[in-house]
Design a protein around this motif. Structure first.
Motif, PDB file in Angstrom:
ATOM      1  N   ALA A  89       0.865  -1.175   0.000  1.00 38.47           N
ATOM      2  CA  ALA A  89       0.000   0.000   0.000  1.00 38.47           C
ATOM      3  C   ALA A  89       0.904   1.228   0.000  1.00 38.47           C
ATOM      4  CB  ALA A  89      -0.907   0.008   1.220  1.00 38.47           C
ATOM      5  N   LEU A  90       0.439   2.283  -0.639  1.00 43.59           N
ATOM      6  CA  LEU A  90       1.195   3.528  -0.731  1.00 43.59           C
ATOM      7  C   LEU A  90       0.440   4.595   0.043  1.00 43.59           C
ATOM      8  CD1 LEU A  90       3.732   4.643  -2.112  1.00 43.59           C
ATOM      9  CD2 LEU A  90       2.310   5.217  -4.084  1.00 43.59           C
ATOM     10  N   HIS A  91       1.124   5.234   1.019  1.00 45.22           N
ATOM     11  CA  HIS A  91       0.494   6.260   1.858  1.00 45.22           C
ATOM     12  C   HIS A  91       1.281   7.570   1.734  1.00 45.22           C
ATOM     13  CE1 HIS A  91      -1.986   3.213   3.794  1.00 45.22           C
ATOM     14  NE2 HIS A  91      -0.893   2.476   3.946  1.00 45.22           N
ATOM     15  N   TRP A  92       0.556   8.686   1.660  1.00 51.59           N
ATOM     16  CA  TRP A  92       1.188  10.008   1.629  1.00 51.59           C
ATOM     17  C   TRP A  92       1.439  10.441   3.060  1.00 51.59           C
ATOM     18  CZ3 TRP A  92      -1.080  14.883   3.061  1.00 51.59           C
ATOM     19  CH2 TRP A  92      -0.290  15.974   2.741  1.00 51.59           C
ATOM     20  N   GLN A  93       2.648  10.946   3.341  1.00 49.18           N
ATOM     21  CA  GLN A  93       2.991  11.387   4.693  1.00 49.18           C
ATOM     22  C   GLN A  93       3.020  12.898   4.809  1.00 49.18           C
ATOM     23  OE1 GLN A  93       3.252   9.313   7.426  1.00 49.18           O
ATOM     24  NE2 GLN A  93       2.292   8.114   5.819  1.00 49.18           N
ATOM     25  N   GLY A  94       3.273  13.580   3.757  1.00 49.08           N
ATOM     26  CA  GLY A  94       3.322  15.036   3.756  1.00 49.08           C
ATOM     27  C   GLY A  94       4.342  15.512   2.745  1.00 49.08           C
ATOM     28  N   GLY A  95       4.045  16.631   2.108  1.00 51.68           N
ATOM     29  CA  GLY A  95       4.948  17.160   1.093  1.00 51.68           C
ATOM     30  C   GLY A  95       5.104  16.160  -0.026  1.00 51.68           C
ATOM     31  N   GLN A  96       6.356  15.775  -0.280  1.00 47.24           N
ATOM     32  CA  GLN A  96       6.644  14.809  -1.335  1.00 47.24           C
ATOM     33  C   GLN A  96       7.082  13.467  -0.752  1.00 47.24           C
ATOM     34  OE1 GLN A  96       9.588  17.123  -3.428  1.00 47.24           O
ATOM     35  NE2 GLN A  96       8.065  17.909  -4.874  1.00 47.24           N
ATOM     36  N   ILE A  97       6.799  13.242   0.527  1.00 49.13           N
ATOM     37  CA  ILE A  97       7.201  12.015   1.221  1.00 49.13           C
ATOM     38  C   ILE A  97       6.045  11.013   1.209  1.00 49.13           C
ATOM     39  CG2 ILE A  97       7.991  11.027   3.401  1.00 49.13           C
ATOM     40  CD1 ILE A  97       9.192  13.773   4.047  1.00 49.13           C
ATOM     41  N   PHE A  98       6.385   9.808   0.799  1.00 51.20           N
ATOM     42  CA  PHE A  98       5.406   8.720   0.748  1.00 51.20           C
ATOM     43  C   PHE A  98       5.979   7.515   1.472  1.00 51.20           C
ATOM     44  CE2 PHE A  98       4.304  11.456  -2.710  1.00 51.20           C
ATOM     45  CZ  PHE A  98       2.921  11.398  -2.780  1.00 51.20           C
ATOM     46  N   HIS A  99       5.088   6.691   2.000  1.00 50.64           N
ATOM     47  CA  HIS A  99       5.475   5.432   2.641  1.00 50.64           C
ATOM     48  C   HIS A  99       4.905   4.274   1.828  1.00 50.64           C
ATOM     49  CE1 HIS A  99       6.127   7.118   6.991  1.00 50.64           C
ATOM     50  NE2 HIS A  99       7.037   7.523   6.126  1.00 50.64           N
ATOM     51  N   TRP A 155       7.796  -7.984  -7.415  1.00 47.26           N
ATOM     52  CA  TRP A 155       8.663  -8.671  -6.460  1.00 47.26           C
ATOM     53  C   TRP A 155       8.604 -10.156  -6.747  1.00 47.26           C
ATOM     54  CZ3 TRP A 155       4.202  -6.091  -5.193  1.00 47.26           C
ATOM     55  CH2 TRP A 155       3.148  -6.856  -4.701  1.00 47.26           C
ATOM     56  N   ASP A 156       9.504 -10.880  -6.121  1.00 50.57           N
ATOM     57  CA  ASP A 156       9.551 -12.331  -6.326  1.00 50.57           C
ATOM     58  C   ASP A 156       8.216 -12.950  -5.926  1.00 50.57           C
ATOM     59  OD1 ASP A 156      12.132 -12.022  -7.104  1.00 50.57           O
ATOM     60  OD2 ASP A 156      13.038 -12.882  -5.294  1.00 50.57           O
ATOM     61  N   GLY A 157       7.696 -13.816  -6.775  1.00 50.75           N
ATOM     62  CA  GLY A 157       6.432 -14.494  -6.492  1.00 50.75           C
ATOM     63  C   GLY A 157       5.217 -13.731  -6.998  1.00 50.75           C
ATOM     64  N   GLN A 158       5.414 -12.506  -7.473  1.00 51.83           N
ATOM     65  CA  GLN A 158       4.310 -11.718  -8.021  1.00 51.83           C
ATOM     66  C   GLN A 158       4.510 -11.671  -9.531  1.00 51.83           C
ATOM     67  OE1 GLN A 158       1.537 -10.384  -6.635  1.00 51.83           O
ATOM     68  NE2 GLN A 158       0.955  -9.771  -8.681  1.00 51.83           N
ATOM     69  N   GLU A 159       3.694 -12.429 -10.261  1.00 47.59           N
ATOM     70  CA  GLU A 159       3.896 -12.560 -11.700  1.00 47.59           C
ATOM     71  C   GLU A 159       3.633 -11.254 -12.444  1.00 47.59           C
ATOM     72  OE1 GLU A 159       1.506 -15.789 -13.077  1.00 47.59           O
ATOM     73  OE2 GLU A 159       2.400 -17.199 -11.677  1.00 47.59           O
ATOM     74  N   ASP A 160       2.530 -10.613 -12.160  1.00 50.47           N
ATOM     75  CA  ASP A 160       2.171  -9.372 -12.842  1.00 50.47           C
ATOM     76  C   ASP A 160       2.503  -8.189 -11.947  1.00 50.47           C
ATOM     77  OD1 ASP A 160       1.048 -10.803 -14.997  1.00 50.47           O
ATOM     78  OD2 ASP A 160      -0.809 -11.083 -13.859  1.00 50.47           O
ATOM     79  N   PRO A 161       2.942  -7.076 -12.545  1.00 53.12           N
ATOM     80  CA  PRO A 161       3.204  -5.886 -11.736  1.00 53.12           C
ATOM     81  C   PRO A 161       1.936  -5.420 -11.024  1.00 53.12           C
ATOM     82  CG  PRO A 161       4.074  -5.617 -13.959  1.00 53.12           C
ATOM     83  CD  PRO A 161       3.254  -6.863 -13.951  1.00 53.12           C
ATOM     84  N   VAL A 162       2.134  -4.900  -9.821  1.00 53.37           N
ATOM     85  CA  VAL A 162       1.016  -4.366  -9.040  1.00 53.37           C
ATOM     86  C   VAL A 162       1.015  -2.857  -9.178  1.00 53.37           C
ATOM     87  CG1 VAL A 162       0.077  -4.106  -6.717  1.00 53.37           C
ATOM     88  CG2 VAL A 162       1.075  -6.284  -7.421  1.00 53.37           C
ATOM     89  N   ARG A 163      -0.108  -2.326  -9.595  1.00 55.65           N
ATOM     90  CA  ARG A 163      -0.232  -0.880  -9.824  1.00 55.65           C
ATOM     91  C   ARG A 163      -0.876  -0.258  -8.587  1.00 55.65           C
ATOM     92  NH1 ARG A 163      -0.050   1.988 -14.564  1.00 55.65           N
ATOM     93  NH2 ARG A 163      -1.268   3.900 -14.612  1.00 55.65           N
ATOM     94  N   LEU A 164      -0.150   0.679  -7.967  1.00 59.03           N
ATOM     95  CA  LEU A 164      -0.670   1.380  -6.781  1.00 59.03           C
ATOM     96  C   LEU A 164      -0.948   2.827  -7.136  1.00 59.03           C
ATOM     97  CD1 LEU A 164       1.759   0.032  -4.013  1.00 59.03           C
ATOM     98  CD2 LEU A 164      -0.520  -0.800  -4.597  1.00 59.03           C
ATOM     99  N   ARG A 165      -2.123   3.303  -6.762  1.00 65.32           N
ATOM    100  CA  ARG A 165      -2.495   4.706  -6.992  1.00 65.32           C
ATOM    101  C   ARG A 165      -1.703   5.566  -6.034  1.00 65.32           C
ATOM    102  NH1 ARG A 165      -5.603   8.399  -4.849  1.00 65.32           N
ATOM    103  NH2 ARG A 165      -6.353   7.030  -3.199  1.00 65.32           N
ATOM    104  N   VAL A 166      -1.159   6.674  -6.562  1.00 65.76           N
ATOM    105  CA  VAL A 166      -0.427   7.623  -5.726  1.00 65.76           C
ATOM    106  C   VAL A 166      -1.448   8.521  -5.053  1.00 65.76           C
ATOM    107  CG1 VAL A 166       1.245   9.507  -5.712  1.00 65.76           C
ATOM    108  CG2 VAL A 166       1.580   7.550  -7.234  1.00 65.76           C
ATOM    109  N   PRO A 167      -1.501   8.487  -3.711  1.00 66.02           N
ATOM    110  CA  PRO A 167      -2.480   9.339  -3.035  1.00 66.02           C
ATOM    111  C   PRO A 167      -2.114  10.815  -3.189  1.00 66.02           C
ATOM    112  CG  PRO A 167      -1.163   8.095  -1.445  1.00 66.02           C
ATOM    113  CD  PRO A 167      -0.723   7.683  -2.801  1.00 66.02           C
ATOM    114  N   ARG A 168      -3.102  11.648  -3.258  1.00 66.46           N
ATOM    115  CA  ARG A 168      -2.886  13.101  -3.386  1.00 66.46           C
ATOM    116  C   ARG A 168      -2.773  13.705  -2.010  1.00 66.46           C
ATOM    117  NH1 ARG A 168      -0.713  13.313  -7.946  1.00 66.46           N
ATOM    118  NH2 ARG A 168      -1.971  12.466  -9.584  1.00 66.46           N
ATOM    119  N   SER A 169      -2.001  14.755  -1.932  1.00 65.03           N
ATOM    120  CA  SER A 169      -1.799  15.435  -0.641  1.00 65.03           C
ATOM    121  C   SER A 169      -3.051  16.162  -0.216  1.00 65.03           C
ATOM    122  CB  SER A 169      -0.635  16.412  -0.749  1.00 65.03           C
ATOM    123  OG  SER A 169      -0.909  17.358  -1.763  1.00 65.03           O
ATOM    124  N   GLY A 170      -3.188  16.243   1.105  1.00 62.89           N
ATOM    125  CA  GLY A 170      -4.269  17.023   1.704  1.00 62.89           C
ATOM    126  C   GLY A 170      -5.553  16.362   1.504  1.00 62.89           C
TER     127      GLY A 170
END
Length: 170
Positions: A89-99, A155-170
């Protein structure tokens, strides 16, 4: 019959009894032929029933084999579904920082961020992102290009790439 006298009653009784025995033997022969015919029919019916039983047994064996195959396939599917997996999962932390967080039940080995756009190169793979671990990173943007809307990971064991939506700030 020249010896037989018409007055000899026991001899006449013997002749009548012999005639009756002859008639009874003819009737018995006819009945025995009917019995033999019935026995042949019974054997034929028994053979038909035996053949039907064999066909039924073969069909039951085939049905059982099919049920076993279906059970094995279902068990394999259930085992695959229960297998531990990484889930990112992709989470926005603030500014241009993501986790990037592994919310799954297995580590993501050789995790890679794939190409985001035509002019961007894939990044070097993370060595490992364990269960519950967080990888912090920056998404640099410019006024001309803006932030990507999605990132693809593999990653290893994941045949197809996983597409994660980039969350928007605020």
């Amino acid at each position: 019959m020249a010896d037989i006298d018409f007055g000899d009653a026991p001899a006449w009784v013997a002749v009548v009894l012999a005639g009756g025995a002859f008639v009874i033997s003819l009737l018995a022969r006819r009945d025995s032929k009917k019995s033999a015919g019935a026995a042949v029919e019974a054997v034929t019916e028994a053979r038909r029933a035996s053949d039907a039983g064999v066909r039924s047994a073969v069909a039951a064996e085939e049905s059982l084999a099919l049920q076993r195959q279906e059970a094995a396939a279902r068990q394999a599917t259930e085992a695959e579904a229960a297998r531990p997996r990484a889930s990112l999962a992709l989470h926005w932390q603030g500014g241009q920082i993501f986790h990037l967080v592994n919310e799954g039940t297995a580590p993501a080995e050789n995790l890679q961020l794939l190409t985001v756009s035509d002019d961007a190169e894939p990044l070097e793979p993370f060595t490992r992102l364990g269960v519950g671990e967080v990888a912090e990173f920056l998404i640099m943007t410019s006024l001309a290009s803006g932030a990507p809307t999605a990132l693809e990971f593999a990653w290893d064991g994941q045949e197809d790439p996983v597409r994660l939506r980039v969350p928007r700030s605020g």
